[in-house]
Scaffold this motif. Structure first.
Motif, PDB file in Angstrom:
ATOM      1  N   PHE A  82       0.821  -1.215   0.000  1.00 14.16           N
ATOM      2  CA  PHE A  82       0.000   0.000   0.000  1.00 14.16           C
ATOM      3  C   PHE A  82       0.854   1.265   0.000  1.00 14.16           C
ATOM      4  O   PHE A  82       0.485   2.256  -0.620  1.00 14.16           O
ATOM      5  CB  PHE A  82      -0.992   0.003   1.162  1.00 14.16           C
TER       6      PHE A  82
ATOM      7  N   ARG B 277      -5.745  -7.389 -13.230  1.00 12.03           N
ATOM      8  CA  ARG B 277      -4.757  -6.791 -12.338  1.00 12.03           C
ATOM      9  C   ARG B 277      -4.811  -5.265 -12.325  1.00 12.03           C
ATOM     10  O   ARG B 277      -3.857  -4.594 -11.931  1.00 12.03           O
ATOM     11  CB  ARG B 277      -3.352  -7.254 -12.717  1.00 12.03           C
ATOM     12  N   VAL B 278      -5.965  -4.726 -12.713  1.00  3.96           N
ATOM     13  CA  VAL B 278      -6.103  -3.267 -12.707  1.00  3.96           C
ATOM     14  C   VAL B 278      -5.870  -2.723 -11.299  1.00  3.96           C
ATOM     15  O   VAL B 278      -6.131  -3.408 -10.302  1.00  3.96           O
ATOM     16  CB  VAL B 278      -7.522  -2.878 -13.232  1.00  3.96           C
TER      17      VAL B 278
ATOM     18  N   LEU C 172      -6.381  -1.346  -7.906  1.00  2.00           N
ATOM     19  CA  LEU C 172      -7.595  -1.342  -7.084  1.00  2.00           C
ATOM     20  C   LEU C 172      -7.874   0.049  -6.529  1.00  2.00           C
ATOM     21  O   LEU C 172      -8.971   0.324  -6.062  1.00  2.00           O
ATOM     22  CB  LEU C 172      -7.447  -2.331  -5.924  1.00  2.00           C
TER      23      LEU C 172
ATOM     24  N   VAL D 116       3.773   4.617 -12.845  1.00  2.53           N
ATOM     25  CA  VAL D 116       4.372   3.283 -13.047  1.00  2.53           C
ATOM     26  C   VAL D 116       4.765   3.245 -14.526  1.00  2.53           C
ATOM     27  O   VAL D 116       3.951   2.963 -15.392  1.00  2.53           O
ATOM     28  CB  VAL D 116       3.372   2.152 -12.715  1.00  2.53           C
TER      29      VAL D 116
ATOM     30  N   MET E  94      -9.823   5.962  -5.972  1.00  2.00           N
ATOM     31  CA  MET E  94      -9.306   6.602  -4.760  1.00  2.00           C
ATOM     32  C   MET E  94      -8.138   7.547  -5.097  1.00  2.00           C
ATOM     33  O   MET E  94      -8.002   8.624  -4.527  1.00  2.00           O
ATOM     34  CB  MET E  94      -8.836   5.492  -3.818  1.00  2.00           C
ATOM     35  N   ALA E  95      -7.283   7.113  -6.062  1.00  2.00           N
ATOM     36  CA  ALA E  95      -6.118   7.927  -6.435  1.00  2.00           C
ATOM     37  C   ALA E  95      -6.574   9.284  -6.975  1.00  2.00           C
ATOM     38  O   ALA E  95      -6.047  10.332  -6.587  1.00  2.00           O
ATOM     39  CB  ALA E  95      -5.277   7.193  -7.474  1.00  2.00           C
TER      40      ALA E  95
ATOM     41  N   MET F 299      -5.875  12.874  -5.230  1.00  2.00           N
ATOM     42  CA  MET F 299      -5.074  13.872  -5.942  1.00  2.00           C
ATOM     43  C   MET F 299      -5.870  15.163  -6.144  1.00  2.00           C
ATOM     44  O   MET F 299      -5.347  16.255  -5.981  1.00  2.00           O
ATOM     45  CB  MET F 299      -4.579  13.302  -7.276  1.00  2.00           C
TER      46      MET F 299
ATOM     47  N   THR G 255       0.852   8.412  -6.282  1.00  2.00           N
ATOM     48  CA  THR G 255       0.129   9.689  -6.331  1.00  2.00           C
ATOM     49  C   THR G 255       1.090  10.857  -6.128  1.00  2.00           C
ATOM     50  O   THR G 255       0.915  11.916  -6.727  1.00  2.00           O
ATOM     51  CB  THR G 255      -0.992   9.737  -5.271  1.00  2.00           C
TER      52      THR G 255
ATOM     53  N   ALA H 119       2.797  11.499  -9.435  1.00  2.00           N
ATOM     54  CA  ALA H 119       1.889  12.180 -10.375  1.00  2.00           C
ATOM     55  C   ALA H 119       1.740  13.659 -10.004  1.00  2.00           C
ATOM     56  O   ALA H 119       1.797  14.542 -10.859  1.00  2.00           O
ATOM     57  CB  ALA H 119       0.513  11.497 -10.371  1.00  2.00           C
TER      58      ALA H 119
ATOM     59  N   ALA I  86       2.135   1.246  -3.598  1.00  2.00           N
ATOM     60  CA  ALA I  86       1.047   1.419  -4.572  1.00  2.00           C
ATOM     61  C   ALA I  86       0.322   2.728  -4.371  1.00  2.00           C
ATOM     62  O   ALA I  86      -0.052   3.395  -5.326  1.00  2.00           O
ATOM     63  CB  ALA I  86       0.057   0.251  -4.455  1.00  2.00           C
ATOM     64  N   GLY I  87       0.115   3.106  -3.110  1.00  2.00           N
ATOM     65  CA  GLY I  87      -0.787   4.222  -2.857  1.00  2.00           C
ATOM     66  C   GLY I  87      -0.112   5.533  -2.533  1.00  2.00           C
ATOM     67  O   GLY I  87      -0.741   6.581  -2.627  1.00  2.00           O
TER      68      GLY I  87
HETATM   69  C1  HEM Z   1      -1.754   7.767  -9.705  1.00  2.00           C
HETATM   70  C2  HEM Z   1      -1.811   6.810  -8.825  1.00  2.00           C
HETATM   71  C3  HEM Z   1      -1.678   5.338  -9.107  1.00  2.00           C
HETATM   72  C4  HEM Z   1      -1.189   4.676 -10.202  1.00  2.00           C
HETATM   73  C5  HEM Z   1      -0.650   5.274 -11.497  1.00  2.00           C
HETATM   74  C6  HEM Z   1      -1.290   3.250  -9.927  1.00  2.00           C
HETATM   75  C7  HEM Z   1      -0.885   2.251 -10.802  1.00  2.00           C
HETATM   76  C8  HEM Z   1      -1.018   0.895 -10.545  1.00  2.00           C
HETATM   77  C9  HEM Z   1      -0.617  -0.162 -11.452  1.00  2.00           C
HETATM   78  C10 HEM Z   1       0.015   0.031 -12.815  1.00  2.00           C
HETATM   79  C11 HEM Z   1      -0.920  -1.346 -10.853  1.00  2.00           C
HETATM   80  C12 HEM Z   1      -0.729  -2.753 -11.433  1.00  2.00           C
HETATM   81  C13 HEM Z   1       0.532  -3.424 -10.966  1.00  2.00           C
HETATM   82  C14 HEM Z   1       0.595  -4.800 -11.569  1.00  2.00           C
HETATM   83  O1  HEM Z   1       0.717  -4.920 -12.782  1.00  2.00           O
HETATM   84  O2  HEM Z   1       0.489  -5.773 -10.841  1.00  2.00           O
HETATM   85  C15 HEM Z   1      -1.495  -1.040  -9.555  1.00  2.00           C
HETATM   86  C16 HEM Z   1      -1.917  -1.991  -8.646  1.00  2.00           C
HETATM   87  C17 HEM Z   1      -2.446  -1.708  -7.424  1.00  2.00           C
HETATM   88  N1  HEM Z   1      -2.722  -0.457  -6.908  1.00  2.00           N
HETATM   89 FE1  HEM Z   1      -2.364   1.304  -7.828  1.00  2.00          FE
HETATM   90  N2  HEM Z   1      -1.840   3.084  -8.690  1.00  2.00           N
HETATM   91  C18 HEM Z   1      -2.098   4.323  -8.151  1.00  2.00           C
HETATM   92  C19 HEM Z   1      -2.650   4.602  -6.913  1.00  2.00           C
HETATM   93  C20 HEM Z   1      -3.091   3.669  -6.012  1.00  2.00           C
HETATM   94  C21 HEM Z   1      -3.699   3.961  -4.719  1.00  2.00           C
HETATM   95  C22 HEM Z   1      -3.969   5.359  -4.188  1.00  2.00           C
HETATM   96  C23 HEM Z   1      -3.956   2.765  -4.124  1.00  2.00           C
HETATM   97  C24 HEM Z   1      -4.569   2.448  -2.801  1.00  2.00           C
HETATM   98  C25 HEM Z   1      -5.221   3.268  -2.070  1.00  2.00           C
HETATM   99  C26 HEM Z   1      -3.521   1.727  -5.029  1.00  2.00           C
HETATM  100  C27 HEM Z   1      -3.627   0.385  -4.776  1.00  2.00           C
HETATM  101  C28 HEM Z   1      -3.234  -0.618  -5.642  1.00  2.00           C
HETATM  102  C29 HEM Z   1      -3.307  -2.040  -5.316  1.00  2.00           C
HETATM  103  C30 HEM Z   1      -3.811  -2.637  -4.013  1.00  2.00           C
HETATM  104  C31 HEM Z   1      -2.814  -2.726  -6.435  1.00  2.00           C
HETATM  105  C32 HEM Z   1      -2.665  -4.240  -6.614  1.00  2.00           C
HETATM  106  C33 HEM Z   1      -3.858  -4.789  -7.362  1.00  2.00           C
HETATM  107  C34 HEM Z   1      -3.705  -6.287  -7.650  1.00  2.00           C
HETATM  108  O3  HEM Z   1      -2.639  -6.736  -8.024  1.00  2.00           O
HETATM  109  O4  HEM Z   1      -4.690  -6.982  -7.502  1.00  2.00           O
HETATM  110  N3  HEM Z   1      -3.008   2.311  -6.166  1.00  2.00           N
HETATM  111  N4  HEM Z   1      -1.549   0.316  -9.398  1.00  2.00           N
END
Ligand code: HEM
Length: 256
Positions: free
Chosen positions: A44, A189-190, A192, A109, A196-197, A201, A52, A55, A47-48
């Motif tokens: 988290f 795998r989008v 999650l 990413v 929220m992001a 932001m 952000t 960005a 990812a979180g």
């Molecule tokens: C601009 C902000 C964000 C971008 C660009 C982004 C981008 C991504 C990308 C590309 C993945 C896929 C990774 C993979 O291929 O396995 C991902 C997965 C994930 N993101 Fe984000 N993320 C952002 C913000 C957030 C925030 C704010 C949270 C949580 C509050 C979050 C939680 C997650 C989680 C839990 C996953 C794993 C999903 C899974 O594999 O099932 N992300 N994110």
């Protein structure tokens, strides 16, 4: 691990946690495996938080170079700033479009890969063997003439907007596998946290810009470098001076 143990101990002593952070919620809902809880915290944070903040760093940089765009966003903030939180961010189409064009040019990413579990054939006929790493490249996708046209290098938030017959601007979502979704992955795998992001932001943008102007504290001609890592970064960070806005102050005081 230390935090996880402390929280677990607190939970054992008090039967419920006073804190309402994400880790507390996971532990309160019955998660007991310490390694799993630690992995969740790390994923988290990566990812979180780093995404952000990456960005937003590029967003404030691009805004400082494009005063016309900043003007539009300020107008939007002025109109929305009296509304409850969700209402405020829901209709911030200009800010949404700005964030999208920022992440098109500087995806948090920048490259994302997976390893083939088995021999496979991609939809276009490409054969990939077990163990091959297959990656897609949001940084390159966001800069392709074929998708964005010859002005791909321009920061142009209006490429995300359309006007209806009544003259109202709205956000144009594209094919989810074209954009904005590759920035957030696509399919099973989008990301999650993608909704929220945007929520986070937009709240930060509105909170900061309502009161302050972010001015680059750099020499003339400075061009930041994009560092490709697990999440992207601006080399050396974004040196900035924060100036209080006089014009918006009255509005804030009225609201407060
Ligand atoms: C601009 C902000 C964000 C971008 C660009 C982004 C981008 C991504 C990308 C590309 C993945 C896929 C990774 C993979 O291929 O396995 C991902 C997965 C994930 N993101 Fe984000 N993320 C952002 C913000 C957030 C925030 C704010 C949270 C949580 C509050 C979050 C939680 C997650 C989680 C839990 C996953 C794993 C999903 C899974 O594999 O099932 N992300 N994110």
């Amino acid at each position: 691990m230390k935090f996880v143990r402390e929280k677990k101990q607190e939970l054992a002593d008090k039967s419920s946690l006073e804190s309402v952070d994400l880790l507390s919620r996971f532990l309160s809902s019955g998660l007991t495996d310490e390694n799993f809880a630690t992995d969740i915290v790390i994923s988290f944070i990566l990812a979180g938080r780093d995404t952000t903040s990456a960005a937003l760093t590029w967003f404030f940089w691009l805004l400082s170079k494009n005063p016309g765009v900043e003007e539009k966003i300020l107008k939007e903030i002025k109109v929305k700033s009296g509304l409850p939180v969700l209402e405020e961010v829901k209709d911030m189409v200009d800010t949404h479009a700005c964030l999208c064009d920022t992440m098109r040019l500087y995806p948090p990413v920048p490259v994302d890969g997976k390893t083939e579990e088995d021999n496979d054939v991609l939809p276009d006929g490409t054969v990939v063997k077990k163990g091959t790493i297959v990656a897609y490249h949001p940084y390159a996708i966001g800069r392709m003439v074929m998708i964005w046209g010859s002005d791909w290098a321009e920061f142009k938030p209006e490429r995300w907007l359309q006007r209806d017959e009544g003259g109202k601007w709205s956000f144009v979502g594209r094919d989810p596998y074209t954009y904005p979704y590759p920035v957030f992955q696509a399919g099973p795998r989008v990301c999650l946290g993608n909704v929220m992001a945007f929520l986070q932001m937009k709240r930060v943008v509105s909170g900061v810009l309502r009161r302050f102007k972010v001015v680059p504290a750099v020499e003339d001609g400075f061009e930041p470098s994009f560092i490709v890592s697990l999440t992207s970064k601006m080399k050396g960070g974004f040196p900035a001076r924060i100036e209080e806005r006089r014009d918006l102050k009255q509005l804030i005081m009225r609201r407060d």
